[in-house]
Design a protein around this motif. Structure first.
Motif, short mmCIF file in Angstrom:
data_model
loop_
_atom_site.label_atom_id
_atom_site.label_comp_id
_atom_site.label_asym_id
_atom_site.label_seq_id
_atom_site.Cartn_x
_atom_site.Cartn_y
_atom_site.Cartn_z
N ASN A 208 -37.00 -0.33 -3.26
CA ASN A 208 -38.14 -0.87 -3.92
C ASN A 208 -39.34 -0.59 -3.40
O ASN A 208 -40.48 -1.51 -3.27
N ILE A 209 -39.76 0.70 -3.12
CA ILE A 209 -40.86 1.04 -2.36
C ILE A 209 -41.77 1.46 -3.53
O ILE A 209 -41.46 2.51 -4.27
N LYS A 210 -42.91 1.00 -3.74
CA LYS A 210 -44.04 1.27 -4.67
C LYS A 210 -44.63 2.50 -4.52
O LYS A 210 -45.15 2.79 -3.21
N TYR A 211 -44.98 3.13 -5.67
CA TYR A 211 -45.75 4.63 -5.21
C TYR A 211 -46.15 4.94 -6.52
O TYR A 211 -46.15 4.38 -7.75
N ASN A 212 -47.40 5.61 -6.32
CA ASN A 212 -48.49 6.15 -7.48
C ASN A 212 -47.74 7.29 -7.98
O ASN A 212 -46.84 7.58 -8.65
N LYS A 213 -48.93 8.62 -7.52
CA LYS A 213 -48.35 9.68 -8.30
C LYS A 213 -47.31 10.39 -7.12
O LYS A 213 -47.13 10.13 -5.98
N ILE A 214 -46.50 11.26 -8.08
CA ILE A 214 -45.36 11.92 -7.16
C ILE A 214 -45.46 13.36 -7.96
O ILE A 214 -45.59 13.52 -9.03
N TYR A 215 -45.67 14.39 -7.07
CA TYR A 215 -45.57 15.80 -7.44
C TYR A 215 -44.95 16.71 -6.45
O TYR A 215 -44.61 16.45 -5.30
N SER A 216 -44.45 17.89 -7.18
CA SER A 216 -43.61 18.98 -6.67
C SER A 216 -44.41 20.46 -6.51
O SER A 216 -44.93 20.46 -7.44
N GLU A 217 -44.29 20.87 -5.38
CA GLU A 217 -44.79 22.18 -5.38
C GLU A 217 -43.84 23.03 -4.55
O GLU A 217 -43.12 22.81 -3.93
N ARG A 218 -43.86 24.25 -5.40
CA ARG A 218 -43.01 25.48 -5.11
C ARG A 218 -43.75 25.99 -3.80
O ARG A 218 -44.86 25.85 -3.57
N PRO A 219 -42.75 26.78 -2.89
CA PRO A 219 -43.58 27.54 -1.79
C PRO A 219 -44.47 28.56 -2.22
O PRO A 219 -44.39 28.95 -3.57
N THR A 220 -45.65 28.72 -1.53
CA THR A 220 -46.65 29.49 -1.99
C THR A 220 -46.50 30.83 -1.14
O THR A 220 -45.62 31.03 -0.16
N LEU A 221 -47.22 31.94 -1.22
CA LEU A 221 -47.25 33.15 -0.63
C LEU A 221 -47.71 32.97 0.98
O LEU A 221 -47.50 33.64 1.73
N ASN A 222 -48.51 31.74 0.97
CA ASN A 222 -49.32 31.64 2.35
C ASN A 222 -47.74 31.10 3.27
O ASN A 222 -47.74 31.18 4.42
N ASP A 223 -46.79 29.91 2.55
CA ASP A 223 -45.74 29.75 3.24
C ASP A 223 -44.86 30.96 3.53
O ASP A 223 -44.24 30.97 4.82
N VAL A 224 -44.71 31.94 2.73
CA VAL A 224 -43.99 33.31 3.16
C VAL A 224 -44.54 33.97 4.42
O VAL A 224 -43.95 34.29 5.36
N PHE A 225 -46.08 34.01 4.28
CA PHE A 225 -46.67 34.59 5.42
C PHE A 225 -46.52 33.99 6.57
O PHE A 225 -46.26 34.43 7.64
#
Ligand SMILES: Nc1ncnc2c1ncn2[C@@H]1O[C@H](COP(=O)(O)OP(=O)(O)O)[C@@H](O)[C@H]1O
Ligand SMILES: [Mg+2]
Length: 312
Positions: free
Chosen positions: A285-302
């Protein structure tokens, strides 16, 4: 698909510094190839070696299937180059500058007029034809620099960091123009240290660091190299620390942090990550507002390949 450029074992040193280190890659016909790397990774040196503007200690360069040499004028006239530094004539107007550079290759007057107009339209300088370079903003000056480099409709185009320090409007105009050149049949080599640009522009990317190829492929192929699968951010106003610990112990979770009302969960490879975390939020029962998902970026690869960020 044929190779427009073949670089084999290219090595270039400036005294003790090896700026390009045993570099090999190909550029396919009709593609936009991105050379992505931080400042000093050897992008400009690579381009200048390919163009035979710099001599190099080892390696070979083939363009259009022929060995490239300083006097390969037949090859050179099919190439357009936009250098990192703006180089136009201050005493010529926008139109006259483009006409001058185009005239180095296109002698026919009628044809040249058409080509110059095409270049002006491509970079959106229609309202500035009679302006002198000193009167142009930084972004418009870059656009003029590009128009000068591509007006003769070369088959192969090199653009070396053409969007550094330009306003967003000029940047969009430049990126759209480059795509249009590719769609009209040119092969393009594009250097940048902005990963967002290679994502929207490039068919294939080579990630460079310290003059070496770290990885190459399409953006999607490169992102597959990242060990992380996705990053999920949840805006939570209040969160007890025990939940952070609990989430840490869920399957596939690589890292969790809770800062400034954002719960950030980094997942390793795995499926249904989002539904896992939603399930937990609901159960507790944790209240949350926005939730979003991001894929890895080329910076993560670097970051994974080098331990440092693309941007310094
Ligand atoms: N003319 C030069 N003399 C000495 N070192 C140079 C010269 N040009 C570039 N370098 C060095 O070579 C490395 C690669 O530079 P460069 O090719 O300009 O990188 P990038 O274009 O990726 O920013 C850097 O360490 C840079 O300082
Ligand atoms: Mg450079």
């Amino acid at each position: 698909m044929s190779n427009i450029i073949e670089v084999s074992n290219l090595t270039k040193s400036y005294k003790e510094l090896t700026a390009v280190d045993d570099l090999s890659f190909e550029v396919y016909e009709g593609e936009i190839l991105g050379l992505l790397g931080p400042n000093g990774s050897g992008k400009s040196t690579t381009i200048n070696c390919i163009l035979s503007l710099l001599n190099f200690s080892n390696g070979s360069i083939k363009i259009f299937g022929e060995e490239m040499k300083p006097d390969s004028y037949g090859i050179k006239e099919k190439i357009g180059v936009v250098f990192q530094e703006v180089s136009v004539f201050d005493e010529l107007t926008v139109y006259e500058n483009i006409d001058y550079f185009c005239g180095l290759y296109v002698k026919d007057k009628e044809k040249r007029k058409e080509y110059v107009e095409d270049a002006i339209n491509l970079v959106g300088l229609m309202d500035f034809k009679k302006f002198y370079p000193k009167k142009l903003s930084g972004g418009l000056l870059r656009r003029l620099n590009i128009a000068c480099g591509i007006a003769h409709k070369p088959k192969l185009i090199f653009l070396d960091e053409p969007t550094v320090a330009v306003d967003p409007q000029s940047r969009n105009n430049i990126l759209d123009g480059i795509k249009k050149l590719r769609d009209e049949g040119a092969t393009i080599v594009y250097t940048t240290h902005y990963m967002e640009e290679v994502e929207i522009l490039c068919d294939r990317v080579i990630i460079l660091d310290k003059g070496k190829v770290l990885a190459k492929g399409t953006c999607d192929e490169l992102k597959e190299l990242a060990k992380i699968e996705e990053k999920i951010s949840v805006e939570v106003n209040k969160l007890d620390n025990k939940y952070v610990e609990e989430i840490k112990n869920l399957d596939n979770v690589a890292d969790v942090s809770y800062n400034g009302n954002v719960l950030l969960i980094v997942y390793e490879k795995g499926k249904n990550n989002l539904s896992d975390i939603m399930g937990l939020l609901k159960k507790e029962n944790i209240k949350y507002n926005k939730i979003y998902s991001e894929r890895p970026t080329l910076n993560d690869v670097f970051l994974e390949l080098t331990g440092k960020e693309l941007r310094d």
